[in-house]
Design a protein around this motif. Structure first.
Motif: not given
Lengths: 68, 288
Positions: B80-92, B97-102
């Motif tokens: 759950s933490v990494t999926v939020v990080m992936a979303w935040a990476a896309l926002k930036q 980075k999104f792909r790594r977190f995903m």
């Protein structure tokens, strides 16, 4: 409710779960006296504390994103 | 034809359409899992003496593997933490980075499902055996060195076996229904080292009931398998959707980054819901 808000709800639920599991382990320790249960309890409380810290950092980092 | 309000909020709801849609869907999911949790509570509270394991004092602790369940909980929290990080990476605007977190999220999903499969297999080879004298044991059958799945008393009778070798759980963790006697088990007779399991030969003629821990074994396992399997299906479905965006989302991201970001947010909301269900399932099934 945005993913940011739902994530905070999730982190809160996780903290409560960790506290609950910690309490359960402590009850097991009091019943059976196994020291591993006490260690398990300490680990759960540590995780709960870690999640609270994480939640605060998360809020600070994503403060520009809406809760809606 | 262009789909309206995929990025801009709809004036009357104040949200883009997919977000309204996912919340309506999650509301229906709450009703589905809510009905199952309610069924669990009613079955447990309403079970007559002797039909629910250890109905007098509590839940059969030890039948489910608590350390493994705890580990799986941690795996889902991390995802759950990494999926939020992936979303935040896309926002930036950082797709790699999104792909790594995903990928970490997908790894967690795969790990969760593998561990759950192991747990299921462990239950399918774990037996409860009741004897004519009223005693009962739990343990693993030993048929020429391997532990079979899904056997019943009929299987043993059909194979014309006069006895079965059982590695009895020590201490026997099954809490017996009211009126059922707890058997005496020798701690010295263990074969797996440290007296962990005691090997015992049980005559077929003495057995009245033999079954692996499958849904048919009892109400607890019926609802345990129903709820955890349904939850597992949700994990699988969520991982498929997130996996699709991870591996095939670059084109959409390059043509319409905001729409892609919104899709990940919707996927992330579903993922969080699935994880939240587990946060309730774990203590209810494993601890209480």
């Amino acid at each position: 409710m945005s993913l940011k808000a739902f994530h905070l709800v999730f982190v809160t639920a996780s903290v409560l779960l960790m506290l609950g599991v910690g309490a359960w382990c402590f009850a097991q320790y009091r019943e059976g006296g196994e020291s591993s249960q006490l260690a398990y309890c300490g680990l759960c409380l540590l995780c709960a504390g870690g999640l609270v810290v994480y939640g605060r950092i998360f809020l600070k980092k994503l403060k520009h994103i809406s809760f809606l | 034809m262009e789909i309206p309000y995929t990025v801009k909020p709809r004036p009357d709801t104040g949200l883009y359409n997919a977000k309204v849609g996912i919340w309506l869907f999650l509301a229906s999911e709450v009703m589905l899992f809510g009905a199952l949790f309610s069924s669990y509570i009613l079955l447990r509270v309403g079970a007559p003496d002797g039909f629910w394991p250890d109905v007098a004092t509590g839940w059969p602790h030890g039948l489910l593997n608590i350390p493994i369940g705890t580990f799986n909980t941690a795996v889902l929290i991390i995802s759950s933490v990494t999926v939020v990080m992936a979303w935040a990476a896309l926002k930036q605007g950082d797709f790699s980075k999104f792909r790594r977190f995903m990928l970490v999220t997908l790894g967690c999903a795969l790990g969760f499902l593998c561990i759950k499969t192991y747990e299921y297999n462990e239950k399918f080879t774990h037996y409860v055996i009741r004897m004519k004298d009223g005693t009962a044991v739990t343990g693993h059958l030993d048929i020429n060195g391997h532990s079979p799945r899904f056997w019943t008393l009929a299987t043993i009778t059909d194979k014309k076996m006069t006895s079965v070798k059982v590695h009895v759980d020590v201490p026997n963790q099954f809490r017996y229904p009211v009126g059922m006697k707890r058997p005496e088990v020798s701690h010295e007779a263990g074969e797996h080292g440290g007296g962990e399991h005691a090997a015992r030969e049980i005559k077929t003629a003495d057995i009245t009931f033999l079954q692996a821990f499958v849904p048919a074994t009892g109400t607890f396992f019926a609802i345990y398998f129903t709820m955890t399997f349904l939850h597992g299906l949700h994990v699988f479905g969520g991982a498929m959707v997130l996996g699709y965006f991870t591996f095939f989302g670059r084109k959409m991201y390059e043509s319409d980054p905001e729409r892609m970001t919104n899709r990940i947010e919707v996927g992330g909301l579903f993922w969080h819901f699935v994880d939240l269900v587990w946060i309730f399932l774990f203590p209810v099934m494993y601890l209480l």
